[in-house]
Design a protein around this motif. Structure first.
Motif, PDB file in Angstrom:
ATOM      1  N   ALA A 204       0.827  -1.210   0.000  1.00 15.99           N
ATOM      2  CA  ALA A 204       0.000   0.000   0.000  1.00 15.99           C
ATOM      3  C   ALA A 204       0.859   1.257   0.000  1.00 15.99           C
ATOM      4  N   ALA A 205       1.969   1.225   0.715  1.00 18.37           N
ATOM      5  CA  ALA A 205       2.836   2.400   0.795  1.00 18.37           C
ATOM      6  C   ALA A 205       3.440   2.740  -0.564  1.00 18.37           C
ATOM      7  N   TRP A 206       3.794   1.715  -1.317  1.00 14.19           N
ATOM      8  CA  TRP A 206       4.422   1.950  -2.620  1.00 14.19           C
ATOM      9  C   TRP A 206       3.412   2.215  -3.731  1.00 14.19           C
ATOM     10  N   ALA A 207       2.147   1.955  -3.498  1.00 11.92           N
ATOM     11  CA  ALA A 207       1.145   2.011  -4.571  1.00 11.92           C
ATOM     12  C   ALA A 207       1.159   3.327  -5.359  1.00 11.92           C
ATOM     13  N   PRO A 208       1.220   4.511  -4.698  1.00 12.91           N
ATOM     14  CA  PRO A 208       1.245   5.745  -5.503  1.00 12.91           C
ATOM     15  C   PRO A 208       2.487   5.871  -6.380  1.00 12.91           C
ATOM     16  N   VAL A 209       3.636   5.441  -5.868  1.00 10.15           N
ATOM     17  CA  VAL A 209       4.878   5.493  -6.654  1.00 10.15           C
ATOM     18  C   VAL A 209       4.771   4.563  -7.854  1.00 10.15           C
ATOM     19  N   VAL A 210       4.271   3.366  -7.609  1.00  9.46           N
ATOM     20  CA  VAL A 210       4.117   2.379  -8.673  1.00  9.46           C
ATOM     21  C   VAL A 210       3.162   2.890  -9.743  1.00  9.46           C
ATOM     22  N   ALA A 211       2.052   3.475  -9.331  1.00 10.02           N
ATOM     23  CA  ALA A 211       1.068   3.972 -10.292  1.00 10.02           C
ATOM     24  C   ALA A 211       1.645   5.082 -11.150  1.00 10.02           C
ATOM     25  N   ARG A 212       2.369   6.013 -10.528  1.00 12.15           N
ATOM     26  CA  ARG A 212       2.963   7.115 -11.293  1.00 12.15           C
ATOM     27  C   ARG A 212       4.055   6.601 -12.231  1.00 12.15           C
ATOM     28  N   GLY A 213       4.832   5.637 -11.755  1.00  9.73           N
ATOM     29  CA  GLY A 213       5.874   5.083 -12.610  1.00  9.73           C
ATOM     30  C   GLY A 213       5.305   4.389 -13.827  1.00  9.73           C
ATOM     31  N   ALA A 214       4.241   3.604 -13.626  1.00  9.60           N
ATOM     32  CA  ALA A 214       3.620   2.903 -14.744  1.00  9.60           C
ATOM     33  C   ALA A 214       2.956   3.887 -15.715  1.00  9.60           C
ATOM     34  N   ALA A 215       2.295   4.904 -15.177  1.00 11.86           N
ATOM     35  CA  ALA A 215       1.626   5.885 -16.036  1.00 11.86           C
ATOM     36  C   ALA A 215       2.626   6.685 -16.865  1.00 11.86           C
ATOM     37  N   GLY A 216       3.829   6.860 -16.333  1.00 10.94           N
ATOM     38  CA  GLY A 216       4.845   7.646 -17.040  1.00 10.94           C
ATOM     39  C   GLY A 216       5.760   6.836 -17.922  1.00 10.94           C
ATOM     40  N   ALA A 217       5.414   5.563 -18.175  1.00 11.50           N
ATOM     41  CA  ALA A 217       6.275   4.682 -18.974  1.00 11.50           C
ATOM     42  C   ALA A 217       6.126   5.010 -20.451  1.00 11.50           C
ATOM     43  N   THR A 218       6.883   5.991 -20.913  1.00 12.38           N
ATOM     44  CA  THR A 218       6.710   6.522 -22.265  1.00 12.38           C
ATOM     45  C   THR A 218       7.946   6.443 -23.138  1.00 12.38           C
ATOM     46  N   VAL A 219       9.113   6.156 -22.553  1.00 10.57           N
ATOM     47  CA  VAL A 219      10.360   6.151 -23.327  1.00 10.57           C
ATOM     48  C   VAL A 219      11.048   4.800 -23.166  1.00 10.57           C
ATOM     49  N   MET A 220      11.974   4.521 -24.068  1.00 15.67           N
ATOM     50  CA  MET A 220      12.742   3.300 -23.900  1.00 15.67           C
ATOM     51  C   MET A 220      13.791   3.520 -22.824  1.00 15.67           C
ATOM     52  N   ALA A 221      13.825   2.623 -21.854  1.00 12.32           N
ATOM     53  CA  ALA A 221      14.823   2.673 -20.796  1.00 12.32           C
ATOM     54  C   ALA A 221      15.806   1.532 -20.992  1.00 12.32           C
ATOM     55  N   HIS A 222      17.077   1.839 -20.940  1.00 11.88           N
ATOM     56  CA  HIS A 222      18.139   0.837 -20.971  1.00 11.88           C
ATOM     57  C   HIS A 222      17.936  -0.158 -19.841  1.00 11.88           C
ATOM     58  N   ARG A 223      17.585   0.378 -18.667  1.00 10.01           N
ATOM     59  CA  ARG A 223      17.201  -0.369 -17.470  1.00 10.01           C
ATOM     60  C   ARG A 223      18.382  -0.711 -16.568  1.00 10.01           C
ATOM     61  N   ASP A 224      19.592  -0.658 -17.082  1.00  6.00           N
ATOM     62  CA  ASP A 224      20.760  -0.932 -16.251  1.00  6.00           C
ATOM     63  C   ASP A 224      21.873   0.045 -16.654  1.00  6.00           C
ATOM     64  N   TYR A 225      21.516   1.311 -16.623  1.00  6.33           N
ATOM     65  CA  TYR A 225      22.335   2.373 -17.204  1.00  6.33           C
ATOM     66  C   TYR A 225      23.229   2.973 -16.119  1.00  6.33           C
ATOM     67  N   HIS A 226      24.487   2.577 -16.108  1.00  9.17           N
ATOM     68  CA  HIS A 226      25.412   3.064 -15.086  1.00  9.17           C
ATOM     69  C   HIS A 226      26.845   2.936 -15.593  1.00  9.17           C
ATOM     70  N   ALA A 227      27.787   3.363 -14.790  1.00  3.10           N
ATOM     71  CA  ALA A 227      29.170   3.515 -15.235  1.00  3.10           C
ATOM     72  C   ALA A 227      29.871   2.197 -15.549  1.00  3.10           C
ATOM     73  N   GLU A 228      29.300   1.075 -15.137  1.00  3.56           N
ATOM     74  CA  GLU A 228      29.881  -0.225 -15.480  1.00  3.56           C
ATOM     75  C   GLU A 228      29.334  -0.768 -16.802  1.00  3.56           C
ATOM     76  N   ASN A 229      28.310  -0.114 -17.357  1.00  8.89           N
ATOM     77  CA  ASN A 229      27.713  -0.558 -18.619  1.00  8.89           C
ATOM     78  C   ASN A 229      27.842   0.475 -19.727  1.00  8.89           C
ATOM     79  N   LEU A 230      28.664   1.493 -19.506  1.00  7.25           N
ATOM     80  CA  LEU A 230      28.906   2.522 -20.510  1.00  7.25           C
ATOM     81  C   LEU A 230      30.392   2.548 -20.819  1.00  7.25           C
ATOM     82  N   ILE A 231      30.728   2.591 -22.102  1.00  7.74           N
ATOM     83  CA  ILE A 231      32.117   2.531 -22.547  1.00  7.74           C
ATOM     84  C   ILE A 231      32.463   3.822 -23.272  1.00  7.74           C
ATOM     85  N   ARG A 232      33.599   4.405 -22.897  1.00  8.30           N
ATOM     86  CA  ARG A 232      34.046   5.639 -23.551  1.00  8.30           C
ATOM     87  C   ARG A 232      34.585   5.310 -24.937  1.00  8.30           C
ATOM     88  N   LEU A 233      33.952   5.919 -25.929  1.00  2.00           N
ATOM     89  CA  LEU A 233      34.399   5.785 -27.312  1.00  2.00           C
ATOM     90  C   LEU A 233      35.048   7.086 -27.758  1.00  2.00           C
TER      91      LEU A 233
END
Length: 361
Positions: A204-233
């Motif tokens: 119940a505590a997370w329900a508002p966060v979950v609802a807003r997150g699902a409603a705002g799902a509009t872009v492609m997310a890498h999902r694991d986007y951090h400094a160990e998964n990005l390579i300097r080219l």
């Protein structure tokens, strides 16, 4: 010789790489493995090896939440189960936007094998350790996200191995991730015990966060986007950001990859750099309502940090990987800070009631 090794040899032969030297790379927390291939004339590629049978199945778009839960964690969370066709389709979409994803040199999705362009070893995290200034790298990573967020996420992606559905990071996936905390933290920390009433209050505590997150799902997310998964080219700006490990991409709230990058589990990102990176993002997307966005940023970051704490507890307790204990204080610090933000009062009260202060660090 194992059957899997024989399959790899045949695949490399068909790709014209039978004589390439093969050097395995260190593994991570997944069932996927990589080898660096070096040809006799010095060219380098990556062999991606992910047997489709190694994990529970990914979600079918038509499955109900109940069916997804019955099929296993990959379906619940809308993970790709490491499928090669997912990686190839996401790579094609990224490249269509001018972003840097590896070329697919050869692929056999049924076998779970692919040969990829080799982006090298200059992970953001490693080059920063070697003294490269971190701010330009993080600002470039933000520019890549702004480019990715500039177009609506398609429902289906097409790549070298066929089509792949880009599913939404919906209520089932978001809440399922958060629930890893209440499932696994008591097995890690003897001071914790959550009865049925506590779990009901948690959801119940997370329900508002979950609802807003699902409603705002509009872009492609890498999902694991951090400094160990990005390579300097080479170059500068968004194109210098080499992206890898993006096969679990979903349609998600645009804040998801930002907080993954700026509230990293594996390295400290200075608060002033987080603030500057967020300023840069909003300068590139001036139409975004910053106050609304930042409320979701804090809420989804907190949810993700609870999820990651649950994952780390599982890796330690179930999988015998104690090194993940070292990352937990950083995640607790991020979570504790986010719980002070507006809109998370109910979640904060739950932690104050059910998680002793000594367990929150």
């Amino acid at each position: 010789m194992s059957d899997r090794e024989a399959l790899r040899i045949e695949f490399l032969k068909a790709a014209g790489l039978a004589d390439a030297a093969r050097d395995p790379l260190p593994g991570d927390a997944s069932t996927r493995r990589y080898e660096r291939l070096t040809t006799t004339d010095g060219r380098r590629f990556m062999l991606m090896d992910q047997a489709a049978s190694a994990e529970s199945p990914p979600a079918d778009p038509a499955w109900t939440p109940e069916r997804r839960k019955a099929e296993g964690w990959n379906a619940t969370a809308r993970l790709s189960a490491g499928r090669i066709e997912a990686f190839a389709a996401v790579a094609a979409h990224l490249k269509s936007l001018g972003l840097s994803a590896p070329e697919i040199v050869a692929v056999d999705a049924v076998a779970g094998l692919a040969v990829l362009e080799d982006f090298g070893d200059d992970l953001f995290a490693r080059v920063i350790e070697d003294g490269v200034a971190e701010e330009p790298l993080y600002l470039a990573a933000v520019e890549a996200l702004a480019t990715l967020h500039s177009v609506p996420a398609p429902e289906v992606l097409t790549g070298a191995a066929g089509d792949w559905p880009l599913l939404a990071y919906d209520e089932t996936a978001l809440q399922g991730g958060a629930d890893l905390f209440v499932e696994w933290m008591p097995k890690f920390d003897p001071a914790l015990s959550f009865d049925e009433a506590a779990v009901v209050a948690w959801i119940a505590a997370w329900a508002p966060v979950v609802a807003r997150g699902a409603a705002g799902a509009t872009v492609m997310a890498h999902r694991d986007y951090h400094a160990e998964n990005l390579i300097r080219l080479g170059g500068e700006g968004a194109t210098m950001v080499g992206m890898i490990d993006f096969q679990d991409a979903v349609r998600a709230h645009p804040s998801w990859d930002l907080h993954s990058l700026l509230q990293d589990a594996r390295r400290d990102v200075p608060p002033e750099l987080e603030a500057k990176a967020l300023d840069h993002y909003f300068s590139l997307r001036p139409h975004v309502d910053r106050a609304e966005f930042m409320q979701d940023y804090a809420g989804l970051a907190a949810l993700n940090e609870a999820r990651i704490l649950g994952i780390f507890a599982r890796l330690i307790v179930r999988d015998g990987k104690p090194r993940y204990r070292n990352f937990m204080p950083r995640m607790w610090a991020h979570l504790n800070a986010n719980l002070q933000k507006p809109g998370l009062e109910t979640v904060r009260a739950w932690f104050e009631t059910h998680v002793p202060e000594g367990s929150r660090k």
